[in-house]
Enzyme design. Structure first.
Site, PDB file in Angstrom:
ATOM      1  N   ASP A  37      66.714-115.788 -54.807  1.00 14.58           N
ATOM      2  CA  ASP A  37      68.020-115.749 -55.459  1.00 14.58           C
ATOM      3  C   ASP A  37      68.124-114.559 -56.409  1.00 14.58           C
ATOM      4  O   ASP A  37      67.123-114.075 -56.933  1.00 14.58           O
ATOM      5  CB  ASP A  37      68.207-117.061 -56.232  1.00 14.58           C
ATOM      6  CG  ASP A  37      69.644-117.279 -56.647  1.00 14.58           C
ATOM      7  OD1 ASP A  37      70.545-116.676 -56.053  1.00 14.58           O
ATOM      8  OD2 ASP A  37      69.866-118.066 -57.595  1.00 14.58           O
ATOM      9  N   ASN A  86      76.981-121.069 -47.978  1.00  6.97           N
ATOM     10  CA  ASN A  86      77.264-119.634 -47.884  1.00  6.97           C
ATOM     11  C   ASN A  86      78.175-119.295 -46.700  1.00  6.97           C
ATOM     12  O   ASN A  86      78.843-118.252 -46.710  1.00  6.97           O
ATOM     13  CB  ASN A  86      75.975-118.836 -47.742  1.00  6.97           C
ATOM     14  CG  ASN A  86      75.077-118.906 -48.959  1.00  6.97           C
ATOM     15  OD1 ASN A  86      73.858-118.807 -48.845  1.00  6.97           O
ATOM     16  ND2 ASN A  86      75.651-119.080 -50.141  1.00  6.97           N
TER      17      ASN A  86
END
Length: 259
Positions: A37, A86
């Protein structure tokens, strides 16, 4: 390179060696999960206007990370590359990200790589060209001698559990098992046998970069007894020294597995 940066690099190398010595004979995780991330935030922090520049820089970090896992003796690595959440991103943002992921997969499956690649996720939700790249990489690397690398693309932990239950019910329906019979014998291991990671050890250690301290749906079933390591470092800046720190933290813990 300036003198200050040179001194910093030398000190980092010395610290890496010290960490490596401390880890000799220490308990090593068989399976490491990585929530990679902070790519877009890294791009913003470095003044780059294109967020995909962060994704590309993060993609370049993956092979190095897998090499560090090899050095440590890790047998299975699961990389969280793209979640089902996503997939709802706008097309101008999602398509370049998928192209970057496809490039990563092609690089990791190149002839000079040792890893066995295994896509995990709801492949039916992905574009056909992405699925083709993932499946070809899995087939190409099937008999390679290195670690198993799970590529979590289009992955969601809840979706995986739902898919596992659906697969379990379909299997028993084909056998003619009645619902009452299935209820009478159903156990957690029966569901585990239908997960995307079936046959693999559960993650011993999960690393998340960027300072976030949450799972975001990553391996919800498999991480019931995992150890977690959170670092503020953005993924594109994640170094071997950061990985060794994670291993040191893992080795220092007393795992009780809920006991």
């Amino acid at each position: 390179m300036g003198t200050r940066q040179w001194v910093r690099d030398v000190l980092t190398q010395l610290y890496e060696r010290r960490l490596a010595r401390q880890l000799v004979g220490a308990d090593v995780p068989r399976h490491v999960g990585a929530i990679i991330d902070g790519n877009r935030r890294w791009a913003r922090a470095t003044g780059l206007l294109d967020p995909n520049a962060g994704h590309r820089r993060g993609a370049d970090r993956i092979a190095s990370f897998l090499g560090w896992c090899d050095e440590a003796g890790v047998e299975v690595v699961t990389l969280f590359l793209l979640s089902t959440d996503n997939l709802s991103r706008p097309e101008p943002e999602l398509t370049p990200l998928l192209r970057i992921i496809e490039g990563v997969v092609e690089d990791l499956s190149a002839p000079d790589r040792r890893w066995q690649l295994h896509p995990v996720g709801a492949l039916g939700l992905l574009p056909a060209e992405t699925v083709t790249v993932l499946k070809e990489a899995e087939e190409t690397t099937r008999d390679r001698p290195g670690a198993t690398v799970n590529l979590a693309v289009g992955y969601g932990g809840r979706r995986e559990i739902a898919d596992a239950v659906r697969s379990l019910l379909t299997e028993h329906a084909s056998r003619g098992t009645t619902l009452d019979e299935l209820i009478g014998v159903l156990d957690v291991e029966h569901i585990a046998e239908h997960l995307y990671t079936r046959g693999q050890p559960d993650p011993d250690l999960v690393i998340r970069t960027s300072g976030e301290q949450r799972l975001s749906g990553f391996l919800l079933w498999q991480t019931a007894h995992s150890e977690f390591y959170f670092t503020d470092v953005y993924w594109p800046d994640f170094r071997r020294v950061d990985f060794l720190r994670a291993l040191r933290a893992y080795a220092a813990r007393h795992r009780r597995f809920g006991g």
